[in-house]
Scaffold this motif. Structure first.
Motif, PDB file in Angstrom:
ATOM      1  N   GLY A  10      15.145  41.137  71.919  1.00  0.00           N
ATOM      2  CA  GLY A  10      15.114  41.857  70.647  1.00  0.00           C
ATOM      3  C   GLY A  10      16.235  41.400  69.736  1.00  0.00           C
ATOM      4  N   ILE A  32      15.871  36.640  72.598  1.00  0.00           N
ATOM      5  CA  ILE A  32      14.426  36.398  72.518  1.00  0.00           C
ATOM      6  C   ILE A  32      13.822  37.388  71.529  1.00  0.00           C
ATOM      7  CG2 ILE A  32      12.270  36.245  73.834  1.00  0.00           C
ATOM      8  CD1 ILE A  32      14.058  35.999  76.387  1.00  0.00           C
ATOM      9  N   GLU A  33      13.009  36.885  70.616  1.00  0.00           N
ATOM     10  CA  GLU A  33      12.401  37.770  69.603  1.00  0.00           C
ATOM     11  C   GLU A  33      10.945  37.373  69.407  1.00  0.00           C
ATOM     12  OE1 GLU A  33      13.245  40.609  67.594  1.00  0.00           O
ATOM     13  OE2 GLU A  33      11.115  40.273  67.207  1.00  0.00           O
ATOM     14  N   LYS A  35       8.890  38.861  67.003  1.00  0.00           N
ATOM     15  CA  LYS A  35       8.452  38.967  65.602  1.00  0.00           C
ATOM     16  C   LYS A  35       9.427  38.193  64.716  1.00  0.00           C
ATOM     17  CE  LYS A  35       5.913  43.332  65.805  1.00  0.00           C
ATOM     18  NZ  LYS A  35       6.059  44.744  65.450  1.00  0.00           N
ATOM     19  N   CYS A  41      15.079  46.850  61.164  1.00  0.00           N
ATOM     20  CA  CYS A  41      16.032  47.154  60.087  1.00  0.00           C
ATOM     21  C   CYS A  41      15.929  46.147  58.945  1.00  0.00           C
ATOM     22  CB  CYS A  41      17.443  47.175  60.663  1.00  0.00           C
ATOM     23  SG  CYS A  41      18.706  47.466  59.442  1.00  0.00           S
ATOM     24  N   GLY A  45      12.602  47.962  57.437  1.00  0.00           N
ATOM     25  CA  GLY A  45      13.365  49.201  57.567  1.00  0.00           C
ATOM     26  C   GLY A  45      14.451  49.341  56.519  1.00  0.00           C
ATOM     27  N   CYS A  46      15.695  49.363  57.004  1.00  0.00           N
ATOM     28  CA  CYS A  46      16.864  49.648  56.150  1.00  0.00           C
ATOM     29  C   CYS A  46      16.880  48.801  54.880  1.00  0.00           C
ATOM     30  CB  CYS A  46      18.179  49.351  56.884  1.00  0.00           C
ATOM     31  SG  CYS A  46      18.173  49.562  58.648  1.00  0.00           S
ATOM     32  N   SER A  49      13.769  48.957  52.297  1.00  0.00           N
ATOM     33  CA  SER A  49      13.719  50.281  51.652  1.00  0.00           C
ATOM     34  C   SER A  49      14.842  50.419  50.627  1.00  0.00           C
ATOM     35  CB  SER A  49      13.757  51.409  52.686  1.00  0.00           C
ATOM     36  OG  SER A  49      14.914  51.332  53.477  1.00  0.00           O
ATOM     37  N   GLY A 138      13.938  48.061  70.663  1.00  0.00           N
ATOM     38  CA  GLY A 138      13.699  48.895  69.486  1.00  0.00           C
ATOM     39  C   GLY A 138      12.528  49.847  69.592  1.00  0.00           C
ATOM     40  N   THR A 157       5.297  52.110  58.163  1.00  0.00           N
ATOM     41  CA  THR A 157       6.397  51.311  57.606  1.00  0.00           C
ATOM     42  C   THR A 157       6.269  49.834  58.019  1.00  0.00           C
ATOM     43  OG1 THR A 157       7.752  52.066  59.447  1.00  0.00           O
ATOM     44  CG2 THR A 157       8.092  53.143  57.321  1.00  0.00           C
ATOM     45  N   PHE A 161       5.677  47.633  53.269  1.00  0.00           N
ATOM     46  CA  PHE A 161       6.448  46.694  52.444  1.00  0.00           C
ATOM     47  C   PHE A 161       5.658  45.430  52.100  1.00  0.00           C
ATOM     48  CE2 PHE A 161       9.576  49.341  54.637  1.00  0.00           C
ATOM     49  CZ  PHE A 161      10.265  49.838  53.544  1.00  0.00           C
ATOM     50  N   ILE A 178      12.775  58.873  56.327  1.00  0.00           N
ATOM     51  CA  ILE A 178      12.072  57.684  55.827  1.00  0.00           C
ATOM     52  C   ILE A 178      11.023  58.065  54.780  1.00  0.00           C
ATOM     53  CG2 ILE A 178      10.597  55.731  56.491  1.00  0.00           C
ATOM     54  CD1 ILE A 178      12.054  55.702  59.200  1.00  0.00           C
ATOM     55  N   GLY A 295      20.265  50.830  71.371  1.00  0.00           N
ATOM     56  CA  GLY A 295      19.479  50.958  70.133  1.00  0.00           C
ATOM     57  C   GLY A 295      18.363  51.981  70.235  1.00  0.00           C
ATOM     58  N   ALA A 304      20.525  51.866  62.642  1.00  0.00           N
ATOM     59  CA  ALA A 304      20.902  50.468  62.846  1.00  0.00           C
ATOM     60  C   ALA A 304      22.354  50.328  63.299  1.00  0.00           C
ATOM     61  CB  ALA A 304      20.692  49.705  61.545  1.00  0.00           C
ATOM     62  N   TYR A 336      19.398  57.689  51.652  1.00  0.00           N
ATOM     63  CA  TYR A 336      19.652  56.957  50.406  1.00  0.00           C
ATOM     64  C   TYR A 336      18.774  57.440  49.263  1.00  0.00           C
ATOM     65  CZ  TYR A 336      22.364  54.033  53.518  1.00  0.00           C
ATOM     66  OH  TYR A 336      23.284  53.588  54.437  1.00  0.00           O
TER      67      TYR A 336
HETATM   68  P1  FAD Z   1      14.716  46.972  66.228  1.00  0.00           P
HETATM   69  O1  FAD Z   1      15.368  46.754  64.948  1.00  0.00           O
HETATM   70  O2  FAD Z   1      13.420  47.696  66.263  1.00  0.00           O
HETATM   71  O3  FAD Z   1      14.545  45.545  66.901  1.00  0.00           O
HETATM   72  C1  FAD Z   1      13.882  45.392  68.110  1.00  0.00           C
HETATM   73  C2  FAD Z   1      13.285  43.998  68.151  1.00  0.00           C
HETATM   74  O4  FAD Z   1      12.830  43.724  69.491  1.00  0.00           O
HETATM   75  C3  FAD Z   1      12.055  43.850  67.245  1.00  0.00           C
HETATM   76  O5  FAD Z   1      12.265  42.813  66.332  1.00  0.00           O
HETATM   77  C4  FAD Z   1      10.931  43.529  68.221  1.00  0.00           C
HETATM   78  O6  FAD Z   1      10.000  42.600  67.712  1.00  0.00           O
HETATM   79  C5  FAD Z   1      11.678  42.922  69.406  1.00  0.00           C
HETATM   80  N1  FAD Z   1      10.952  43.004  70.669  1.00  0.00           N
HETATM   81  C6  FAD Z   1      10.445  44.104  71.256  1.00  0.00           C
HETATM   82  N2  FAD Z   1       9.851  43.787  72.427  1.00  0.00           N
HETATM   83  C7  FAD Z   1      10.003  42.437  72.590  1.00  0.00           C
HETATM   84  C8  FAD Z   1       9.611  41.491  73.581  1.00  0.00           C
HETATM   85  N3  FAD Z   1       8.939  41.881  74.669  1.00  0.00           N
HETATM   86  N4  FAD Z   1       9.906  40.202  73.396  1.00  0.00           N
HETATM   87  C9  FAD Z   1      10.595  39.790  72.302  1.00  0.00           C
HETATM   88  N5  FAD Z   1      10.987  40.625  71.329  1.00  0.00           N
HETATM   89  C10 FAD Z   1      10.700  41.930  71.469  1.00  0.00           C
HETATM   90  N6  FAD Z   1      18.631  52.795  60.025  1.00  0.00           N
HETATM   91  C11 FAD Z   1      19.816  52.873  59.390  1.00  0.00           C
HETATM   92  O7  FAD Z   1      20.854  52.895  60.048  1.00  0.00           O
HETATM   93  N7  FAD Z   1      19.901  52.902  58.024  1.00  0.00           N
HETATM   94  C12 FAD Z   1      18.799  52.897  57.239  1.00  0.00           C
HETATM   95  O8  FAD Z   1      18.908  52.942  56.018  1.00  0.00           O
HETATM   96  C13 FAD Z   1      17.533  52.825  57.874  1.00  0.00           C
HETATM   97  N8  FAD Z   1      16.411  52.787  57.128  1.00  0.00           N
HETATM   98  C14 FAD Z   1      15.218  52.646  57.752  1.00  0.00           C
HETATM   99  C15 FAD Z   1      14.079  52.588  56.960  1.00  0.00           C
HETATM  100  C16 FAD Z   1      12.842  52.433  57.548  1.00  0.00           C
HETATM  101  C17 FAD Z   1      11.620  52.332  56.660  1.00  0.00           C
HETATM  102  C18 FAD Z   1      12.735  52.326  58.964  1.00  0.00           C
HETATM  103  C19 FAD Z   1      11.405  52.113  59.623  1.00  0.00           C
HETATM  104  C20 FAD Z   1      13.869  52.394  59.763  1.00  0.00           C
HETATM  105  C21 FAD Z   1      15.112  52.565  59.154  1.00  0.00           C
HETATM  106  N9  FAD Z   1      16.282  52.645  59.922  1.00  0.00           N
HETATM  107  C22 FAD Z   1      17.481  52.763  59.292  1.00  0.00           C
HETATM  108  C23 FAD Z   1      16.257  52.607  61.404  1.00  0.00           C
HETATM  109  C24 FAD Z   1      16.635  51.213  61.920  1.00  0.00           C
HETATM  110  O9  FAD Z   1      15.764  50.269  61.366  1.00  0.00           O
HETATM  111  C25 FAD Z   1      16.582  51.181  63.436  1.00  0.00           C
HETATM  112  O10 FAD Z   1      17.360  52.226  63.953  1.00  0.00           O
HETATM  113  C26 FAD Z   1      17.118  49.857  63.960  1.00  0.00           C
HETATM  114  O11 FAD Z   1      16.355  48.782  63.490  1.00  0.00           O
HETATM  115  C27 FAD Z   1      17.117  49.844  65.486  1.00  0.00           C
HETATM  116  O12 FAD Z   1      17.631  48.627  65.928  1.00  0.00           O
HETATM  117  P2  FAD Z   1      17.237  48.012  67.328  1.00  0.00           P
HETATM  118  O13 FAD Z   1      17.977  46.722  67.419  1.00  0.00           O
HETATM  119  O14 FAD Z   1      17.416  49.010  68.395  1.00  0.00           O
HETATM  120  O15 FAD Z   1      15.649  47.739  67.265  1.00  0.00           O
END
Ligand code: FAD
Length: 445
Positions: A10, A32-33, A35, A41, A45-46, A49, A138, A157, A161, A178, A295, A304, A336
């Motif tokens: 991720g 490894i990712e 997407k 984010c 996401g963040c 938006s 995530g 979401t 976008f 959101i 996360g 985030a 925000y």
């Molecule tokens: P993620 O950002 O979800 O990343 C996880 C990644 O893992 C993804 O890219 C996914 O593709 C990858 N993945 C999953 N499984 C696999 C696999 N098997 N192999 C390879 N890759 C994989 N938070 C804030 O703090 N401030 C904000 O203003 C804010 N605004 C937001 C607005 C919106 C519209 C949304 C939807 C969310 C918002 N958030 C905000 C929340 C924030 O986006 C998340 O809390 C944050 O992205 C979590 O981070 P993470 O690294 O845990 O997971």
């Protein structure tokens, strides 16, 4: 088989920040990712938006300027250009992460990771070995079962976008942070927005008085807010509620997020009691000794900056550095909207429940010179303290620049400061931040 000290799955704010930290500690790291780099984010996401909220703010500022004699006219909103701007912002930040990976010699592997064991991961048929595994997978939008929803087209979401044309009418199911931010992003662009919330109120996670201010602003923006409703059925272009029907061109469903647990399941990791998250200890270690998780996939604030901080702490701990665990009450929460909401720590009732002899005070933006000169008089700063040591237990700021200002008091708290340290600070005049010093002074006297 290529082998690493740490493989992170991720590349969201949890995963990529953890990777940089591990690399700085001299470790060989791969991310490894499946997407896009930057995760939820950065891509859906963040960041997108906030780019959209800026467009809305430009329009609001122009309307305000008109009111005070700077006469201007919005001839057209070229929505596709606004979307392009968002894409450029996202692209620039994606490049920034690629650069960081290169600089820190982090291997970036594109594809879906599968776990063969807690030490072997496979991507596109290639296998990689690792000493430690960090799950930063995530979350994804959670769509509840609603009668008829699967028969109509709707946005989450993940797709919102990508929308290239402005709808005339948009219905948003979900009045959480959101949903409300996206209502603020759309309404000033001329979209007729209705927010439908099943809970008693919108923004249930936020301060009650903050909620009232935001509800008043939404009303002013002509956003229809329906709270405590029952959704009977969704039809194409129509939302049938218990007592009314809402028509829409676009329907956006923002009813929470669910953790991506597929890899945790494959590894048989222990889950939290409600089975919704991976169970971790205070250093983010899972039930498998060399597997960590951070996360949105664990049961902490789904934000985030929480994911990033957890990533840093998990990595430091796994590679033998002493790390104090992260406390939920030290993590700022920001909304925000316009005005913004920012807070951290305990609410007044939580402080009372914990047995503190609570001291709470509030100051309105409407008394502040900078706020008056900037026509930004809506809002307040509230400090939750206690009578004995004047500890900083919690803060709520509603108003202009709240999401920036919150860090001043948070810094004082983090340095184990009290109301006295805030009061001792010399704030520049005229600033909104002055209100913090004045409020602290009032609470000490
Ligand atoms: P993620 O950002 O979800 O990343 C996880 C990644 O893992 C993804 O890219 C996914 O593709 C990858 N993945 C999953 N499984 C696999 C696999 N098997 N192999 C390879 N890759 C994989 N938070 C804030 O703090 N401030 C904000 O203003 C804010 N605004 C937001 C607005 C919106 C519209 C949304 C939807 C969310 C918002 N958030 C905000 C929340 C924030 O986006 C998340 O809390 C944050 O992205 C979590 O981070 P993470 O690294 O845990 O997971």
């Amino acid at each position: 088989m290529k082998s690493y000290d740490l493989i992170i799955i991720g590349a969201g704010p949890g995963g990529y920040v953890a990777a940089v930290e591990a690399s700085k500690l001299g470790k060989k790291v791969a991310v490894i990712e499946k997407k896009k780099i930057g995760g939820t984010c950065l891509n859906v996401g963040c960041i997108p938006s906030k780019a959209y909220l800026k467009h809305a703010e430009w329009l609001e500022t122009m309307a305000e300027a008109n009111q005070f004699g700077v006469i201007n006219e919005v001839k057209e909103i070229d929505y596709s250009k606004l979307v392009n701007r968002k894409d450029q912002v996202v692209g620039q930040l994606q490049q920034g992460i690629h650069y960081l990976f290169k600089e820190n010699k982090i291997d970036y592997i594109e594809g879906e990771a599968e776990v063969i064991s807690n030490r072997v991961v496979s991507v596109n048929g290639a296998k990689y070995e690792t000493n430690y595994l960090l799950l930063a997978t995530g979350s994804t939008p959670f769509v509840p079962p609603i009668n008829g929803l699967d028969q109509v087209s709707y946005l989450t979401t993940d797709t919102f976008f990508e929308m290239r044309e402005l709808p005339k009418k948009m219905a948003i199911i979900g009045g959480g942070v959101i949903g409300i931010e996206l209502a603020f992003a759309m309404a000033p662009l001329g979209v007729e927005v209705t927010v439908v919330e099943v809970a008693p109120e919108i923004l249930m996670t936020e301060d009650e008085e903050a909620r009232t201010i935001i509800r008043q602003k939404l009303k002013k923006m002509q956003v229809k807010v329906l709270e405590k409703v029952q959704i009977k059925e969704v039809k194409q272009g129509e939302l049938v509620l218990d007592n009314t029907t809402i028509s829409f061109d676009e329907l956006l469903v923002v009813t929470g997020r669910k953790a991506n647990l597929q890899l945790a399941d494959a590894l048989n990791l222990e889950k939290t009691e409600n089975k919704k998250f991976i169970q971790v200890d205070r250093h983010y270690e899972t039930s498998e000794k060399n597997v960590f998780a951070i996360g949105d996939v664990i049961d902490t604030l789904m934000l985030a900056h929480a994911a990033s901080k957890e990533g840093i702490k998990a990595v430091r701990y796994m590679f033998g550095k002493k790390e104090a665990p992260l406390k939920n009450e030290d993590i700022p929460k920001c909304v925000y909207t316009h005005p913004e909401i920012a807070s951290f720590g305990l609410t007044e009732s939580e402080a009372q429940e914990k047995g503190y002899d609570v001291l709470v005070s509030k100051t309105p933006y409407s008394n502040n010179g900078r706020a008056i000169s900037g026509n930004e008089t809506t809002g307040f700063i509230k400090i939750i303290s206690e009578k004995k040591y004047k500890e900083l237990l919690g803060v709520v700021i509603v108003g202009a620049n709240a999401t920036e200002m919150i860090h001043t008091i948070l810094a004082a708290k983090q340095a184990e400061g009290t109301l006295s340290e805030v009061e001792q600070m010399t704030f520049a005049h005229p600033t909104l931040s002055e209100m913090m010093g004045e409020l602290a002074n009032e609470m000490l006297n």
